[in-house]
Design an enzyme around this catalytic site. Structure first.
Site, PDB file in Angstrom:
ATOM      1  N   LYS A  29       0.870  -1.191   0.000  1.00 58.40           N
ATOM      2  CA  LYS A  29       0.000   0.000   0.000  1.00 58.40           C
ATOM      3  C   LYS A  29       0.893   1.224   0.000  1.00 58.40           C
ATOM      4  O   LYS A  29       2.023   1.174   0.478  1.00 58.40           O
ATOM      5  CB  LYS A  29      -0.888  -0.007   1.250  1.00 58.40           C
ATOM      6  CG  LYS A  29      -2.109   0.858   1.133  1.00 58.40           C
ATOM      7  CD  LYS A  29      -3.257   0.143   0.442  1.00 58.40           C
ATOM      8  CE  LYS A  29      -4.418   1.085   0.189  1.00 58.40           C
ATOM      9  NZ  LYS A  29      -5.605   0.389  -0.313  1.00 58.40           N
ATOM     10  N   ASP A  65      -6.947   4.539  -4.471  1.00 61.54           N
ATOM     11  CA  ASP A  65      -7.595   4.399  -3.159  1.00 61.54           C
ATOM     12  C   ASP A  65      -8.195   5.778  -2.870  1.00 61.54           C
ATOM     13  O   ASP A  65      -8.457   6.541  -3.826  1.00 61.54           O
ATOM     14  CB  ASP A  65      -6.569   3.972  -2.089  1.00 61.54           C
ATOM     15  CG  ASP A  65      -7.214   3.568  -0.764  1.00 61.54           C
ATOM     16  OD1 ASP A  65      -7.770   2.471  -0.682  1.00 61.54           O
ATOM     17  OD2 ASP A  65      -7.187   4.363   0.204  1.00 61.54           O
TER      18      ASP A  65
HETATM   19  P1  NDP Z   1     -12.731   8.040  -2.619  1.00 64.27           P
HETATM   20  O1  NDP Z   1     -11.685   9.038  -2.379  1.00 64.27           O
HETATM   21  O2  NDP Z   1     -13.258   7.844  -3.987  1.00 64.27           O
HETATM   22  O3  NDP Z   1     -13.991   8.320  -1.669  1.00 64.27           O
HETATM   23  C1  NDP Z   1     -13.845   8.383  -0.286  1.00 64.27           C
HETATM   24  C2  NDP Z   1     -15.160   8.816   0.323  1.00 64.27           C
HETATM   25  O4  NDP Z   1     -15.077   8.682   1.737  1.00 64.27           O
HETATM   26  C3  NDP Z   1     -15.497  10.272   0.049  1.00 64.27           C
HETATM   27  O5  NDP Z   1     -16.891  10.439   0.036  1.00 64.27           O
HETATM   28  C4  NDP Z   1     -14.865  10.968   1.254  1.00 64.27           C
HETATM   29  O6  NDP Z   1     -15.440  12.231   1.567  1.00 64.27           O
HETATM   30  C5  NDP Z   1     -15.155   9.980   2.352  1.00 64.27           C
HETATM   31  N1  NDP Z   1     -14.103  10.093   3.386  1.00 64.27           N
HETATM   32  C6  NDP Z   1     -12.767  10.005   3.213  1.00 64.27           C
HETATM   33  N2  NDP Z   1     -12.118  10.214   4.363  1.00 64.27           N
HETATM   34  C7  NDP Z   1     -13.066  10.419   5.274  1.00 64.27           C
HETATM   35  C8  NDP Z   1     -13.034  10.705   6.651  1.00 64.27           C
HETATM   36  N3  NDP Z   1     -11.857  10.817   7.314  1.00 64.27           N
HETATM   37  N4  NDP Z   1     -14.222  10.855   7.287  1.00 64.27           N
HETATM   38  C9  NDP Z   1     -15.391  10.743   6.623  1.00 64.27           C
HETATM   39  N5  NDP Z   1     -15.477  10.496   5.317  1.00 64.27           N
HETATM   40  C10 NDP Z   1     -14.349  10.339   4.654  1.00 64.27           C
HETATM   41  O7  NDP Z   1     -12.148   6.658  -2.036  1.00 64.27           O
HETATM   42  P2  NDP Z   1     -12.640   5.164  -2.318  1.00 64.27           P
HETATM   43  O8  NDP Z   1     -14.097   5.140  -2.518  1.00 64.27           O
HETATM   44  O9  NDP Z   1     -11.743   4.588  -3.332  1.00 64.27           O
HETATM   45  O10 NDP Z   1     -12.280   4.445  -0.925  1.00 64.27           O
HETATM   46  C11 NDP Z   1     -13.198   4.344   0.148  1.00 64.27           C
HETATM   47  C12 NDP Z   1     -12.765   3.219   1.078  1.00 64.27           C
HETATM   48  O11 NDP Z   1     -12.731   1.973   0.358  1.00 64.27           O
HETATM   49  C13 NDP Z   1     -11.374   3.357   1.691  1.00 64.27           C
HETATM   50  O12 NDP Z   1     -11.371   2.765   2.980  1.00 64.27           O
HETATM   51  C14 NDP Z   1     -10.511   2.521   0.753  1.00 64.27           C
HETATM   52  O13 NDP Z   1      -9.310   2.066   1.380  1.00 64.27           O
HETATM   53  C15 NDP Z   1     -11.455   1.361   0.492  1.00 64.27           C
HETATM   54  N6  NDP Z   1     -11.175   0.576  -0.696  1.00 64.27           N
HETATM   55  C16 NDP Z   1     -11.111   1.158  -1.946  1.00 64.27           C
HETATM   56  C17 NDP Z   1     -10.887   0.386  -3.054  1.00 64.27           C
HETATM   57  C18 NDP Z   1     -10.932   0.954  -4.437  1.00 64.27           C
HETATM   58  O14 NDP Z   1     -10.903   0.161  -5.393  1.00 64.27           O
HETATM   59  N7  NDP Z   1     -11.024   2.266  -4.620  1.00 64.27           N
HETATM   60  C19 NDP Z   1     -10.620  -1.070  -2.941  1.00 64.27           C
HETATM   61  C20 NDP Z   1     -10.812  -1.587  -1.604  1.00 64.27           C
HETATM   62  C21 NDP Z   1     -11.037  -0.779  -0.542  1.00 64.27           C
HETATM   63  P3  NDP Z   1     -14.618  13.591   1.230  1.00 64.27           P
HETATM   64  O15 NDP Z   1     -14.714  13.731  -0.251  1.00 64.27           O
HETATM   65  O16 NDP Z   1     -15.345  14.630   1.996  1.00 64.27           O
HETATM   66  O17 NDP Z   1     -13.211  13.378   1.716  1.00 64.27           O
END
Ligand code: NDP
Length: 449
Positions: A129, A169
């Site tokens: 990662k 991510d």
């Molecule tokens: P994105 O950046 O596309 O979206 C993240 C979302 O979560 C946004 O809506 C963001 O809001 C919100 N968010 C982020 N940080 C926080 C926080 N500290 N508190 C509250 N809300 C928060 O990321 P992904 O959708 O790709 O990832 C989301 C999760 O899924 C993570 O845990 C990631 O590790 C996991 N994941 C992702 C994969 C992928 O293929 N993308 C694969 C497997 C797991 P804001 O815009 O306001 O920051």
């Protein structure tokens, strides 16, 4: 607090000592070791040759300076990380996160989780990662590009199709992967498509990769619901976040006949009792890159926005936390249980705190841990590598069919392993043990590594 078998306690104590202050990493190790008591009772030889100690120690940790110039001409400095956790099963594989909260402990927790998740997919990929404490919010396209180029200027010497294959991510989507791939190509003078996944379709990406994590999580939960003779049809679902995982989780739920009533970002959440309008969410988040509060303003009647607060106060049958780690606390879990939740599927990595997981399990709620439920993203990344290696490109249907098959198989191996170890229905235990055994067996076969 997770109960740890006394034979494993000294291992945990040592991990806590030598990784001081890395609370998320401690939490992730504690959770996995909490499941391994039954394994070492049945197979004490896993305690030999410091095998478990080695699994808890990353193979390599890289920290580097990322200098870049903002639109005002000022020099900015961020810190970059790549933790190459375990390559027993294949090249290191795992995403890159850009978020101001990123530090070494968070990247280590994610790399550790990724190692077992990747093992569960049954594909030849190790775990890693990376990321940076760079905050993309409010940055122009030019700033994002210059940052990505500088990040890759250092990272390129540590990655490669047979070495380490990053993806996206939090804060890293198709745009960022494109800028990083472009810079890698310039620096190496190689069109090495398999060095990054999550690429755009025009330059070597895989169909269904963008959708894969969310779709996969829904496939997993659908199969878990089927064990109780039910499905998504007509269920009220709450999905936290509104990023990549959340959006495609919502999309698949809708196609299965579920009703998504709320989603969020880090500022607050929106509730729409008539069902979230996904096209509007996509327009706000994928096109305009604005806040979720815009949803209520643009939708008008029926939808409302709550600044701050907890999205888990919204009553639902199924909860799918898809934003970030530790976003669903014990208090939230109690509220969800009181409101009648029957299943929780983690789209994000470690979104539920340990006490929340405990509360769900005690209450008999079906609980799918992230390392199993969100493995569809990395599995489809492995399919992207496969297409790149064979200079081929599959149809959406072909790719989604493979994804669905992989998710069913991950579900079943978790369920069967839990049963084998006397904990029927405990997907946390099943995922941890099944992932651990695959990695441990490969490490043993490779000698002292
Ligand atoms: P994105 O950046 O596309 O979206 C993240 C979302 O979560 C946004 O809506 C963001 O809001 C919100 N968010 C982020 N940080 C926080 C926080 N500290 N508190 C509250 N809300 C928060 O990321 P992904 O959708 O790709 O990832 C989301 C999760 O899924 C993570 O845990 C990631 O590790 C996991 N994941 C992702 C994969 C992928 O293929 N993308 C694969 C497997 C797991 P804001 O815009 O306001 O920051």
């Amino acid at each position: 607090m997770t109960q740890i078998d006394e034979k494993l306690e000294p291992i945990l104590t040592e991990v806590l000592r030598r990784n001081a202050g890395e609370v998320e990493f401690h939490q992730a190790v504690c959770e996995v070791l909490g499941s391994l008591g039954r394994v070492v009772a049945k197979h004490p030889d896993y305690l030999d040759d410091a095998l478990i100690e080695r699994i808890c120690e990353p193979e390599r940790q890289i920290i580097f300076r990322v200098p870049w110039v903002d639109d005002k001409g000022h020099v900015q400095i961020n810190r970059g990380f790549r933790v190459q956790f375990n390559s027993a099963l294949g090249p290191y594989k795992g995403g890159i996160r850009f978020h101001p909260s990123v530090n070494l402990g968070i990247i280590k927790f994610l790399g550790f989780e990724q190692t077992f998740k990747n093992a569960l997919t049954g594909m030849p990929i190790g775990g890693g990662k990376g990321g940076s404490d760079f905050n993309p919010r409010g940055r122009s396209d030019g700033e994002i590009m210059r940052f990505c180029q500088s990040f890759m200027t250092e990272l390129h010497r540590h990655i490669g199709e047979y070495t380490d294959v990053p993806a996206g991510d939090i804060g890293v989507g198709g745009r960022e992967i494109g800028y990083m791939f472009g810079q890698y190509k310039r620096l190496t003078n190689r069109y090495e498509a398999g060095v990054l996944t999550g690429k755009g379709l025009v330059y070597g990406g895989s169909r269904a990769r963008k959708e894969a994590t969310g779709y996969g999580a829904v496939y997993f939960v659908e199969r878990m619901l089927a064990t109780k003779g039910t499905d998504f049809a007509g269920k009220r679902v709450v999905v936290s976040g509104s990023g990549n995982v959340a959006i495609y989780t919502m999309e698949k739920i809708l196609s299965f006949g579920g009703i998504v009533v709320a989603c969020s970002d880090s500022s607050g959440y929106v509730v729409d009792e008539s069902g979230i309008d996904l096209d509007l969410v996509k327009e706000i988040k994928e096109v305009r890159r604005e806040r979720i509060s815009e949803y209520a303003r643009l939708k008008g009647t029926g939808a409302h926005y709550i600044e701050g607060g907890s999205i888990w106060d919204v009553a639902c049958d199924v909860a799918m936390p898809s934003a970030t780690q530790n976003e669903l606390t014990g208090k939230d879990a109690r509220t969800l249980v009181k409101n009648g939740v029957i299943a929780v599927g983690e789209g994000a990595n470690m979104p539920s705190t340990p006490d929340a997981v405990h509360i769900f399990q005690e209450a008999g709620v079906l609980f799918a841990p992230g390392k199993a439920a969100n493995a569809g993203g990395v599995a489809t990344s492995a399919l992207e590598m496969q297409q790149n290696a064979s200079r081929d490109s599959w149809t959406f249907e072909q790719t989604e069919e493979r994804l669905a098959m992989i998710m069913r198989s991950i579900h079943d191996i978790c369920a069967e392993t839990a049963e084998e170890y006397g904990a029927t229905g405990d997907y946390v235990l099943g995922a941890n043990i099944a992932g651990f055994v695959r990695v441990a067996e490969a490490m043993r076969a490779l000698g002292l590594i």
